[in-house]
Design a protein around this motif. Structure first.
Motif, PDB file in Angstrom:
ATOM      1  N   ARG A  73      96.113  -2.365  57.783  1.00 33.13           N
ATOM      2  CA  ARG A  73      94.700  -3.403  57.807  1.00 33.13           C
ATOM      3  C   ARG A  73      92.704  -2.382  58.482  1.00 33.13           C
ATOM      4  O   ARG A  73      92.235  -2.614  58.353  1.00 33.13           O
ATOM      5  N   ASP A  74      94.011  -0.889  59.036  1.00 33.71           N
ATOM      6  CA  ASP A  74      92.599  -0.053  59.275  1.00 33.71           C
ATOM      7  C   ASP A  74      91.934   0.871  58.039  1.00 33.71           C
ATOM      8  O   ASP A  74      92.678   1.750  57.615  1.00 33.71           O
ATOM      9  N   ASP A  75      91.435   0.124  57.824  1.00 34.22           N
ATOM     10  CA  ASP A  75      90.506   1.046  56.447  1.00 34.22           C
ATOM     11  C   ASP A  75      89.682   2.456  56.980  1.00 34.22           C
ATOM     12  O   ASP A  75      89.135   2.885  56.097  1.00 34.22           O
ATOM     13  N   VAL A  76      89.827   2.760  57.656  1.00 31.21           N
ATOM     14  CA  VAL A  76      90.146   3.699  57.947  1.00 31.21           C
ATOM     15  C   VAL A  76      90.894   4.972  56.748  1.00 31.21           C
ATOM     16  O   VAL A  76      89.888   6.132  55.945  1.00 31.21           O
ATOM     17  N   THR A  77      91.898   4.604  56.876  1.00 40.30           N
ATOM     18  CA  THR A  77      93.386   4.942  55.242  1.00 40.30           C
ATOM     19  C   THR A  77      93.396   3.920  54.057  1.00 40.30           C
ATOM     20  O   THR A  77      94.208   3.382  54.891  1.00 40.30           O
ATOM     21  N   PRO A  78      92.128   4.375  53.500  1.00 43.52           N
ATOM     22  CA  PRO A  78      92.119   3.226  52.389  1.00 43.52           C
ATOM     23  C   PRO A  78      93.910   3.646  52.313  1.00 43.52           C
ATOM     24  O   PRO A  78      94.143   1.424  51.420  1.00 43.52           O
ATOM     25  N   VAL A  79      95.064   4.089  52.429  1.00 38.72           N
ATOM     26  CA  VAL A  79      95.501   3.945  50.648  1.00 38.72           C
ATOM     27  C   VAL A  79      96.812   3.043  51.805  1.00 38.72           C
ATOM     28  O   VAL A  79      97.861   2.989  50.668  1.00 38.72           O
ATOM     29  N   ILE A  80      96.759   3.285  52.833  1.00 33.94           N
ATOM     30  CA  ILE A  80      97.613   2.061  53.281  1.00 33.94           C
ATOM     31  C   ILE A  80      97.684   0.736  53.226  1.00 33.94           C
ATOM     32  O   ILE A  80      98.882  -0.328  54.123  1.00 33.94           O
ATOM     33  N   THR A  81      96.494   0.026  52.872  1.00 34.71           N
ATOM     34  CA  THR A  81      96.151  -0.848  52.801  1.00 34.71           C
ATOM     35  C   THR A  81      96.239  -1.430  51.531  1.00 34.71           C
ATOM     36  O   THR A  81      96.398  -2.813  51.611  1.00 34.71           O
ATOM     37  N   GLY A  82      96.863  -1.276  50.758  1.00 34.24           N
ATOM     38  CA  GLY A  82      97.453  -1.662  49.489  1.00 34.24           C
ATOM     39  C   GLY A  82      98.639  -1.530  49.824  1.00 34.24           C
ATOM     40  O   GLY A  82      99.378  -1.424  50.511  1.00 34.24           O
ATOM     41  N   VAL A  83      99.325  -2.162  48.450  1.00 30.25           N
ATOM     42  CA  VAL A  83     100.486  -2.122  48.185  1.00 30.25           C
ATOM     43  C   VAL A  83     101.032  -1.248  46.574  1.00 30.25           C
ATOM     44  O   VAL A  83     100.034  -2.082  45.928  1.00 30.25           O
ATOM     45  N   GLN A  84     102.062   0.003  47.386  1.00 33.89           N
ATOM     46  CA  GLN A  84     102.536   0.387  45.970  1.00 33.89           C
ATOM     47  C   GLN A  84     103.340  -0.085  44.809  1.00 33.89           C
ATOM     48  O   GLN A  84     104.318  -1.169  45.709  1.00 33.89           O
ATOM     49  N   LEU A  85     103.119  -0.593  43.513  1.00 35.39           N
ATOM     50  CA  LEU A  85     103.779  -1.376  42.532  1.00 35.39           C
ATOM     51  C   LEU A  85     104.500  -0.056  42.132  1.00 35.39           C
ATOM     52  O   LEU A  85     103.950   0.499  41.053  1.00 35.39           O
ATOM     53  N   GLU A  86     106.053  -0.117  41.766  1.00 34.86           N
ATOM     54  CA  GLU A  86     106.753   1.101  40.946  1.00 34.86           C
ATOM     55  C   GLU A  86     107.086   0.329  40.405  1.00 34.86           C
ATOM     56  O   GLU A  86     108.332  -0.198  40.872  1.00 34.86           O
ATOM     57  N   VAL A  87     107.176   0.895  38.678  1.00 36.52           N
ATOM     58  CA  VAL A  87     107.686   0.177  37.746  1.00 36.52           C
ATOM     59  C   VAL A  87     108.722   1.301  37.706  1.00 36.52           C
ATOM     60  O   VAL A  87     109.332   2.448  37.443  1.00 36.52           O
ATOM     61  N   GLY A  88     110.104   0.395  36.843  1.00 38.91           N
ATOM     62  CA  GLY A  88     111.249   0.618  36.572  1.00 38.91           C
ATOM     63  C   GLY A  88     112.076  -0.237  35.443  1.00 38.91           C
ATOM     64  O   GLY A  88     110.717  -0.309  34.159  1.00 38.91           O
ATOM     65  N   GLU A  89     112.757   0.684  35.070  1.00 40.56           N
ATOM     66  CA  GLU A  89     113.613  -0.011  33.720  1.00 40.56           C
ATOM     67  C   GLU A  89     113.511  -1.273  34.010  1.00 40.56           C
ATOM     68  O   GLU A  89     113.101  -2.109  32.832  1.00 40.56           O
ATOM     69  N   THR A  90     114.339  -1.899  34.715  1.00 35.49           N
ATOM     70  CA  THR A  90     114.407  -3.371  34.223  1.00 35.49           C
ATOM     71  C   THR A  90     114.109  -4.067  35.874  1.00 35.49           C
ATOM     72  O   THR A  90     113.982  -4.686  36.104  1.00 35.49           O
ATOM     73  N   SER A  91     113.637  -3.361  36.887  1.00 35.38           N
ATOM     74  CA  SER A  91     113.093  -3.348  38.033  1.00 35.38           C
ATOM     75  C   SER A  91     111.500  -2.817  38.349  1.00 35.38           C
ATOM     76  O   SER A  91     110.601  -2.632  38.165  1.00 35.38           O
ATOM     77  N   LEU A  92     110.578  -4.145  39.266  1.00 35.30           N
ATOM     78  CA  LEU A  92     109.763  -3.577  39.530  1.00 35.30           C
ATOM     79  C   LEU A  92     109.691  -3.359  40.848  1.00 35.30           C
ATOM     80  O   LEU A  92     109.896  -4.670  41.532  1.00 35.30           O
TER      81      LEU A  92
END
Length: 246
Positions: free
Chosen positions: A145-164
């Motif tokens: 929740r620390d806006d100083v480092t925006p990249v870790i205020t998010g959730v990374q979605l990574e697409v696989g062949e049959t899974s997310l």
């Protein structure tokens, strides 16, 4: 513009449209909800250049048209209306709302100054809504929740062949959850998108009971965004730029 719409349907649509609007904005125009009535349908939209919401409901449209009105004010009115059809009409910059014995007059905002909502045509894949909502709820708690480092205020979605895969971290803990993913005939494996955790949390709650949710990841021009769609509702969000921690 002149139309009539079911009270419960209208109230729910307004609630959806204002959910992601900022509490405060330096541009008052961005606090508005755009109403577009035509061909037996009413479309409600909101957009603050980062997140947009769009929903379509059935309406008895007598005169098609477009109007822009304060979102918070309209949501407050919609939640207090009696159990009766809601009638809307516009006249010289004013919007009249009638529902049973209740009557309201609102000032309209300049439609021509409102930004154009992002358009998303092709979907990247589909996820089961309930499983997606559970995964979002489990993963977003680990986002910073620390806006100083925006990249870790998010959730990374990574697409696989049959899974997310959904991944979040605040550098002290990591949350990971895999769910089913249907990419159709297009190959989207290896695609990744970093989404603000707050926005994704609201998306998960909104579409939890929608059966399936269509996901579109769009990269083009200077905009990178993701869209979630189900039940004639769409939410788009700009992606966070930067490299997510390994």
């Amino acid at each position: 513009m002149k139309f009539q719409v079911n009270r419960d349907v209208f109230s729910e649509a307004v609630s959806f449209a204002v959910r992601l609007l900022p509490q405060r904005t330096t541009q008052p125009i961005l606090s508005g909800i755009l109403l577009e009535a035509s061909d037996g349908a009413l479309v409600l939209s909101s957009f603050d250049y980062e997140v947009s919401s769009r929903t379509e409901v059935s309406a008895d449209v007598e005169e098609p048209g477009t109007a822009l009105v304060s979102g918070r004010l309209l949501a407050d009115i919609a939640s207090r209306l009696p159990n009766a059809p809601v009638q809307f009409s516009t006249d010289e910059g004013r919007i009249a709302v009638r529902c049973g014995s209740a009557k309201f007059t609102l000032l309209s905002m300049p439609v021509e100054e409102y930004p154009t909502l992002p358009q998303v045509d092709e979907r990247t894949g589909v996820v089961p809504a309930e499983e997606f909502a559970d995964a979002v709820a489990q993963v977003t708690v680990a986002a910073s929740r620390d806006d100083v480092t925006p990249v870790i205020t998010g959730v990374q979605l990574e697409v696989g062949e049959t899974s997310l895969s959904l991944v979040a971290t605040d550098r002290y803990r990591v949350a990971v959850r895999d769910i089913d993913w249907d990419g159709g005939t297009t190959s989207s494996a290896g695609t990744a998108a970093l989404i603000p955790a707050r926005t994704l949390s609201e998306v998960g709650k909104t579409f939890a009971h929608s059966g399936t949710v269509a996901v579109s990841i769009v990269r083009g021009d200077d905009r990178e965004l993701i869209a979630f769609s189900a039940d004639k509702r769409t939410v788009t969000s700009l992606l966070i730029k930067g490299n997510f921690p390994r």
